[in-house]
Design a protein around this motif. Structure first.
Motif, short mmCIF file in Angstrom:
data_model
loop_
_atom_site.label_atom_id
_atom_site.label_comp_id
_atom_site.label_asym_id
_atom_site.label_seq_id
_atom_site.Cartn_x
_atom_site.Cartn_y
_atom_site.Cartn_z
N VAL A 263 -36.88 29.35 -2.15
CA VAL A 263 -38.27 29.07 -2.54
C VAL A 263 -39.13 28.81 -1.31
O VAL A 263 -40.26 29.30 -1.20
N GLY A 264 -38.58 28.04 -0.36
CA GLY A 264 -39.32 27.77 0.86
C GLY A 264 -39.60 29.03 1.66
O GLY A 264 -40.70 29.21 2.20
N ARG A 265 -38.61 29.92 1.73
CA ARG A 265 -38.82 31.17 2.45
C ARG A 265 -39.87 32.03 1.76
O ARG A 265 -40.70 32.68 2.41
N LEU A 266 -39.87 32.02 0.41
CA LEU A 266 -40.89 32.76 -0.34
C LEU A 266 -42.27 32.20 -0.08
O LEU A 266 -43.24 32.95 0.13
N VAL A 267 -42.37 30.85 -0.07
CA VAL A 267 -43.66 30.21 0.21
C VAL A 267 -44.12 30.56 1.63
O VAL A 267 -45.31 30.84 1.86
N ALA A 268 -43.19 30.57 2.59
CA ALA A 268 -43.54 30.91 3.97
C ALA A 268 -44.09 32.34 4.06
O ALA A 268 -45.06 32.60 4.76
N LYS A 269 -43.47 33.27 3.35
CA LYS A 269 -43.94 34.65 3.37
C LYS A 269 -45.32 34.78 2.74
O LYS A 269 -46.18 35.50 3.26
N VAL A 270 -45.52 34.05 1.62
CA VAL A 270 -46.83 34.12 0.96
C VAL A 270 -47.93 33.54 1.85
O VAL A 270 -49.01 34.12 2.00
N VAL A 271 -47.64 32.38 2.47
CA VAL A 271 -48.62 31.75 3.35
C VAL A 271 -48.91 32.65 4.55
O VAL A 271 -50.07 32.81 4.96
N LYS A 272 -47.88 33.27 5.10
CA LYS A 272 -48.06 34.18 6.22
C LYS A 272 -48.95 35.37 5.83
O LYS A 272 -49.86 35.74 6.57
N ARG A 273 -48.70 35.93 4.64
CA ARG A 273 -49.48 37.08 4.19
C ARG A 273 -50.95 36.68 3.96
O ARG A 273 -51.87 37.41 4.35
N LEU A 274 -51.16 35.52 3.34
CA LEU A 274 -52.54 35.06 3.09
C LEU A 274 -53.27 34.77 4.39
O LEU A 274 -54.47 35.09 4.53
N LEU A 275 -52.55 34.18 5.36
CA LEU A 275 -53.17 33.89 6.64
C LEU A 275 -53.55 35.17 7.37
O LEU A 275 -54.64 35.27 7.96
N GLU A 276 -52.69 36.17 7.32
CA GLU A 276 -53.00 37.45 7.96
C GLU A 276 -54.23 38.09 7.34
O GLU A 276 -55.10 38.61 8.06
N ARG A 277 -54.32 38.06 6.01
CA ARG A 277 -55.49 38.64 5.35
C ARG A 277 -56.77 37.90 5.74
O ARG A 277 -57.81 38.52 5.98
N ALA A 278 -56.69 36.56 5.78
CA ALA A 278 -57.87 35.77 6.09
C ALA A 278 -58.36 36.04 7.51
O ALA A 278 -59.56 36.18 7.76
N LEU A 279 -57.42 36.12 8.46
CA LEU A 279 -57.81 36.34 9.84
C LEU A 279 -58.28 37.77 10.08
O LEU A 279 -59.24 38.00 10.83
N LEU A 280 -57.61 38.73 9.47
CA LEU A 280 -58.03 40.12 9.63
C LEU A 280 -59.41 40.37 9.02
O LEU A 280 -60.17 41.22 9.49
N SER A 281 -59.74 39.63 7.97
CA SER A 281 -61.07 39.78 7.36
C SER A 281 -62.18 39.31 8.30
O SER A 281 -63.33 39.71 8.15
N ARG A 282 -61.81 38.49 9.29
CA ARG A 282 -62.78 38.02 10.29
C ARG A 282 -62.73 38.88 11.55
O ARG A 282 -63.29 38.53 12.57
N HIS A 283 -62.05 40.02 11.44
CA HIS A 283 -61.99 41.02 12.53
C HIS A 283 -61.35 40.45 13.79
O HIS A 283 -61.78 40.75 14.91
N ILE A 284 -60.32 39.63 13.60
CA ILE A 284 -59.56 39.10 14.73
C ILE A 284 -58.50 40.10 15.12
O ILE A 284 -57.95 40.80 14.27
N ASP A 285 -58.20 40.17 16.42
CA ASP A 285 -57.24 41.14 16.93
C ASP A 285 -55.91 41.04 16.19
O ASP A 285 -55.41 39.95 15.92
N LYS A 286 -55.32 42.19 15.86
CA LYS A 286 -54.07 42.22 15.08
C LYS A 286 -52.92 41.53 15.78
O LYS A 286 -52.08 40.88 15.14
N ALA A 287 -52.83 41.70 17.10
CA ALA A 287 -51.74 41.05 17.84
C ALA A 287 -51.85 39.54 17.74
O ALA A 287 -50.84 38.83 17.57
N VAL A 288 -53.06 39.02 17.83
CA VAL A 288 -53.27 37.58 17.72
C VAL A 288 -52.96 37.10 16.31
O VAL A 288 -52.33 36.05 16.11
N VAL A 289 -53.37 37.87 15.32
CA VAL A 289 -53.08 37.51 13.93
C VAL A 289 -51.58 37.45 13.68
O VAL A 289 -51.06 36.51 13.06
N SER A 290 -50.86 38.44 14.17
CA SER A 290 -49.41 38.48 13.99
C SER A 290 -48.75 37.29 14.67
O SER A 290 -47.83 36.68 14.12
N PHE A 291 -49.23 36.94 15.86
CA PHE A 291 -48.65 35.81 16.60
C PHE A 291 -48.87 34.50 15.84
O PHE A 291 -47.93 33.71 15.67
N MET A 292 -50.08 34.26 15.38
CA MET A 292 -50.37 33.02 14.67
C MET A 292 -49.63 32.95 13.35
O MET A 292 -49.10 31.89 12.97
#
Length: 274
Positions: free
Chosen positions: A31-60
């Motif tokens: 369950v924790g790993r699933l939550v981690a994946k979901v949070v990671k995916r949501l964070l990537e979408r939120a940062l990419l929507s602000r036109h932040i560099d993909k490498a930085v988004v992946s790192f964060m």
């Protein structure tokens, strides 16, 4: 076989308890790993929507995923009876040691995150920050790469940029050109202002609004200072500035309006004695 059966019958409750704890630990981990994946995916979408560099988004996103996963593993181990206090203490001590060793790098890292999130400037902007003026070429996690007007590449630590004022000359589409013109005290002030107005009005780069300002700024020691302040598009700033200075000098020379230099008049008084 009889011994195994006897052992099971005698320790039935304990075995079942450990088995349930083990199952609960596995459930917590997945369950924790699933939550981690979901949070990671949501964070990537939120940062990419602000036109932040993909490498930085992946790192964060990877950092957030690792933090959640480590917390999940500790919770799962605690569920099966493993003492996690020592693990947490070791991780805390290791984190403190690494933080002290990499204090400067961590400051640059944190500053890079702030620059990327709040975006006080972007690639292509001309800025003055960290004691350097130039065009932003690339914004990285630990440093910002800038190119100066004479085509020098300067790498500025992000902590130095966020530690002081940041002037972004490209943030607004228009800029005001500030020119200070000094004329001699015996020159015709009305004629000088009229010539300045003609120079400004004849330049197509000058914007009609806001209206250009031409006004006496000060009665200085050696000259009458006049402010000339037209508004132009940001891309036309330097061209307009240099061309106007040249036109003012040539026009004033043609009409006999002097531009004085700092000078001092010395009067010698001679005393006579009988």
């Amino acid at each position: 076989m009889e011994e195994i059966t006897k052992f099971y019958q005698e320790n039935n409750a304990v075995i079942v308890g450990y088995f349930l704890q083990f199952i609960a630990a596995i459930v917590i981990f997945y369950v924790g790993r699933l939550v981690a994946k979901v949070v990671k995916r949501l964070l990537e979408r939120a940062l990419l929507s602000r036109h932040i560099d993909k490498a930085v988004v992946s790192f964060m996103a990877s950092i957030v995923y690792a933090i959640i996963l480590i917390a999940t593993v500790l919770m799962a181990l605690s569920q099966v009876g493993v003492e996690t206090t020592s693990f947490i203490a070791i991780l805390g001590a290791a984190g403190l040691a690494i933080g002290l060793a990499l204090q400067g790098s961590l400051a640059n890292f944190a500053s890079g995150i702030l620059i990327i999130l709040f975006r006080p400037f972007k690639s292509g902007d001309y800025i003055d920050a960290g004691g350097v003026s130039g065009t932003v070429d690339k914004i990285e996690i630990f440093q910002t790469i800038m190119t100066t007007p004479d085509n020098k590449r300067v790498i500025v630590p992000n902590a130095k940029i966020t530690g002081g004022p940041i002037t972004n000359y490209s943030a607004e589409p228009t800029r005001r050109v500030d020119i200070l013109v000094g004329i001699a005290y015996d020159a015709d002030l009305r004629l000088a202002k009229k010539l300045l107005e003609e120079i400004i009005n004849a330049d197509e780069r000058v914007l009609p609004a806001p209206k250009p300002l031409i006004a006496v700024a000060a009665l200085a020691d050696s000259s009458v200072n006049i402010h000339v302040r037209p508004w132009v598009n940001a891309a036309d700033y330097w061209g307009m500035y240099w061309d106007t200075l040249e036109k003012i000098k040539l026009t004033f020379d043609e009409h006999g309006i002097g531009i004085p230099f700092p000078q001092m008049d010395v009067h010698i008084k001679k005393d006579t004695q009988e």
